[in-house]
Design an enzyme around this catalytic site. Structure first.
Site, short mmCIF file in Angstrom:
data_model
loop_
_atom_site.label_atom_id
_atom_site.label_comp_id
_atom_site.label_asym_id
_atom_site.label_seq_id
_atom_site.Cartn_x
_atom_site.Cartn_y
_atom_site.Cartn_z
N CYS A 274 12.38 24.68 3.79
CA CYS A 274 11.44 25.36 2.90
C CYS A 274 10.71 24.33 2.05
O CYS A 274 10.98 23.14 2.12
CB CYS A 274 12.19 26.33 1.99
SG CYS A 274 13.29 27.48 2.85
N MET A 275 9.81 24.80 1.19
CA MET A 275 9.09 23.87 0.33
C MET A 275 10.05 23.16 -0.63
O MET A 275 9.91 21.96 -0.89
CB MET A 275 8.03 24.62 -0.48
CG MET A 275 7.12 23.69 -1.27
SD MET A 275 5.99 24.58 -2.35
CE MET A 275 4.97 25.46 -1.17
N ASP A 276 11.05 23.89 -1.13
CA ASP A 276 11.93 23.34 -2.17
C ASP A 276 13.40 23.35 -1.79
O ASP A 276 14.23 22.95 -2.61
CB ASP A 276 11.78 24.17 -3.46
CG ASP A 276 10.35 24.44 -3.80
OD1 ASP A 276 9.59 23.46 -3.92
OD2 ASP A 276 9.97 25.62 -3.90
N ARG B 77 -10.99 -0.46 14.04
CA ARG B 77 -10.93 0.30 12.80
C ARG B 77 -11.94 -0.23 11.79
O ARG B 77 -12.83 0.48 11.35
CB ARG B 77 -9.50 0.23 12.24
CG ARG B 77 -9.27 1.08 11.02
CD ARG B 77 -7.80 1.18 10.65
NE ARG B 77 -7.23 -0.06 10.15
CZ ARG B 77 -5.96 -0.20 9.73
NH1 ARG B 77 -5.15 0.86 9.79
NH2 ARG B 77 -5.52 -1.35 9.29
N ARG C 77 1.53 -10.68 7.19
CA ARG C 77 1.38 -9.49 6.34
C ARG C 77 2.44 -8.42 6.68
O ARG C 77 2.12 -7.41 7.30
CB ARG C 77 -0.02 -8.88 6.53
CG ARG C 77 -1.18 -9.81 6.24
CD ARG C 77 -2.50 -9.04 6.23
NE ARG C 77 -2.71 -8.25 7.43
CZ ARG C 77 -3.35 -8.69 8.52
NH1 ARG C 77 -3.87 -9.89 8.56
NH2 ARG C 77 -3.47 -7.90 9.57
N LYS D 152 0.84 -1.21 0.00
CA LYS D 152 0.00 0.00 0.00
C LYS D 152 0.87 1.26 0.00
O LYS D 152 2.07 1.21 0.31
CB LYS D 152 -0.93 -0.02 1.21
CG LYS D 152 -0.20 -0.01 2.55
CD LYS D 152 -1.14 -0.36 3.70
CE LYS D 152 -0.42 -0.33 5.02
NZ LYS D 152 -1.26 -0.87 6.12
N TYR E 142 13.51 31.22 6.29
CA TYR E 142 12.30 31.86 6.80
C TYR E 142 12.32 31.96 8.32
O TYR E 142 12.72 31.02 9.00
CB TYR E 142 11.06 31.05 6.40
CG TYR E 142 10.74 31.07 4.93
CD1 TYR E 142 10.45 32.27 4.27
CD2 TYR E 142 10.69 29.89 4.21
CE1 TYR E 142 10.13 32.28 2.92
CE2 TYR E 142 10.36 29.88 2.86
CZ TYR E 142 10.09 31.09 2.22
OH TYR E 142 9.77 31.08 0.90
N HIS F 66 -6.41 -7.49 12.65
CA HIS F 66 -5.21 -6.63 12.63
C HIS F 66 -4.86 -6.19 14.05
O HIS F 66 -5.74 -5.85 14.83
CB HIS F 66 -5.48 -5.42 11.73
CG HIS F 66 -4.28 -4.57 11.45
ND1 HIS F 66 -3.09 -5.09 11.02
CD2 HIS F 66 -4.11 -3.23 11.53
CE1 HIS F 66 -2.22 -4.09 10.84
NE2 HIS F 66 -2.82 -2.96 11.14
C1 LIG Z 1 -0.48 -1.72 6.88
C2 LIG Z 1 -1.02 -3.05 7.26
C3 LIG Z 1 -0.14 -4.13 7.48
C4 LIG Z 1 1.37 -3.98 7.49
O1 LIG Z 1 1.74 -3.33 8.70
P1 LIG Z 1 3.29 -3.13 9.12
O2 LIG Z 1 3.22 -2.68 10.52
O3 LIG Z 1 3.85 -2.08 8.21
O4 LIG Z 1 3.94 -4.45 8.97
C5 LIG Z 1 -0.71 -5.37 7.72
N1 LIG Z 1 -2.06 -5.52 7.76
C6 LIG Z 1 -2.93 -4.50 7.59
C7 LIG Z 1 -4.38 -4.75 7.66
C8 LIG Z 1 -2.44 -3.23 7.36
O5 LIG Z 1 -3.29 -2.21 7.20
#
Ligand SMILES: *Cc1c(COP(=O)(O)O)cnc(C)c1O
Length: 373
Positions: free
Chosen positions: A313-315, A137, A222, A39, A266, A166
């Site tokens: 700064c931004m850049d 969540r 995961r 992701k 700045y 999770h």
């Molecule tokens: C982002 C995410 C992960 C990976 O998490 P890490 O802490 O980066 O290993 C695994 N499962 C779900 C559902 C997530 O949203």
């Protein structure tokens, strides 16, 4: 890309390092399988290149947050199974089916909707059921888990391939909530035994879970952060050895002598304590180099640590080389990653900006070209 076309500020990604990290995680969790998480542009590393590389070395599955990320992987030719982990808005279901993406189903009503669309289109939908065991969540509450599981028995066009939850605190020293989550998840899974049904692929562990909770490895894990060579916290045990795959570099575009008492950037928040030499880099918060690094972060110039002075700064960013420092236009400067014997870790950058490694990686903006080595 030709060298002349590449911005002086760029990210170098070592795809081989990602492959080695994946192998190290696989060795640690085997016989469990691994679903690398791609992701947010593969945590800033580039979703298309990372996805193609991992698909090429052979991966059990890939995980992303959003539909569009799954579609981007499919458009890039990635063939591995892909799970989209965020919620699904009803109108998106046909696109999931068209791109052969597994849908996360977090409630009875979503299940009914997916069943309806699959039936209307005369096809089957692949789903993973998502349960909330304490993250708060997304997911059917563990307290009412049976309602969603029972409902799958009346959804003939929905193929339940996976079941997951999770962790909220798997990288923290206090193990109480994580252990409760594992216990709750196992109780949800009893449903399959009670009915004598074969269970789908069970997965629970993020990076913290992989490192600290072998009992949570189940059928699949995961990893996100760990795949990219970083550790989630100081508390998480380092049971898998991984290496960073990303370096963030810029180059000197301007060199000057600053007189004692002169100010930089700045707000005039930094005043030269003595005559000194300052370089300017063409990178800023518009590239994702946090403004919070102002007067705090260090970078590597010629392999030596030098402080960021004045506001980011931004850049642009200014760096104090000291009274005797030297650097030339075009010299590489390392914002993140190793250079010779020293290195700026993502954990260090996160601390300097008052955030976490996940945000450092995902903040590097699309303006910064990614170069693959
Ligand atoms: C982002 C995410 C992960 C990976 O998490 P890490 O802490 O980066 O290993 C695994 N499962 C779900 C559902 C997530 O949203």
């Amino acid at each position: 890309m030709q060298e002349a076309d590449i911005r002086p500020t760029r990210v170098e990604v070592d795809l081989g390092a990602l492959g080695r990290n994946l192998a190290a995680i696989q060795r640690h969790v085997g016989p469990s399988r691994v679903m690398p998480i791609l992701k947010a542009n593969a945590y800033g590393h580039g979703i298309v290149e990372v996805g193609r590389h991992l698909d090429g070395v052979g991966v059990d599955a890939l995980g992303v947050a959003y539909l569009e990320e799954g579609e981007a992987l499919r458009d890039a030719g990635v063939r591995a199974p892909i799970l989209v982990m965020s919620g699904v808005v009803g109108r998106q279901v046909p696109r999931f089916l068209a791109a052969d993406l597994a849908i996360t189903v977090p409630s009875v009503s979503k299940l009914a909707h997916v069943q309806q669309v699959a039936s209307d289109l005369g096809t089957k939908a692949r789903v993973h059921l998502k349960f909330d065991t304490g993250m708060g969540r997304l997911g059917q509450s563990h307290r009412t888990a049976d309602q969603l599981l029972d409902a799958t028995l009346d959804a003939p066009d929905v193929v339940v391939e996976g079941i997951y939850s999770h962790f909220a605190t798997s990288d923290e020293a206090d193990r109480t909530l994580t252990e409760a989550q594992i216990e709750r998840f196992n109780r949800i899974l009893d449903w399959f035994d009670r009915r004598g049904l074969p269970g789908p692929t069970r997965h629970l562990a993020n990076s913290g879970g992989i490192l600290g909770y072998p009992e949570a490895h189940l059928d699949m894990v995961r990893p996100g952060l760990l795949l990219y060579g970083a550790y989630p916290s100081k508390e998480a045990p380092r049971t898998v050895e991984v290496e960073p795959a990303l370096r963030w570099l810029s180059q000197v575009v301007y060199f000057k002598v600053v007189r004692q008492g002169d100010t930089v950037s700045y707000g005039a928040t930094w005043e030269a304590p003595e005559d000194t030499r300052v370089v300017t880099l063409p990178v800023g918060y518009g590239d994702g180099y946090a403004r919070a690094h102002s007067n705090r972060a260090e970078v590597l110039v010629g392999g030596a640590r030098k402080p960021v002075v004045g506001r980011v700064c931004m850049d642009h960013v200014m760096v104090d080389l000291g009274p005797d420092g030297t650097a030339y236009n075009g010299d590489d400067v390392v914002l993140l990653g190793s250079d010779g014997s020293d290195g700026i870790t993502v954990e260090e950058v996160a601390e300097s900006a008052g955030t976490v490694p996940w945000e450092v990686f995902t903040s590097i903006s699309p303006r910064v070209p990614r170069v693959y080595v």
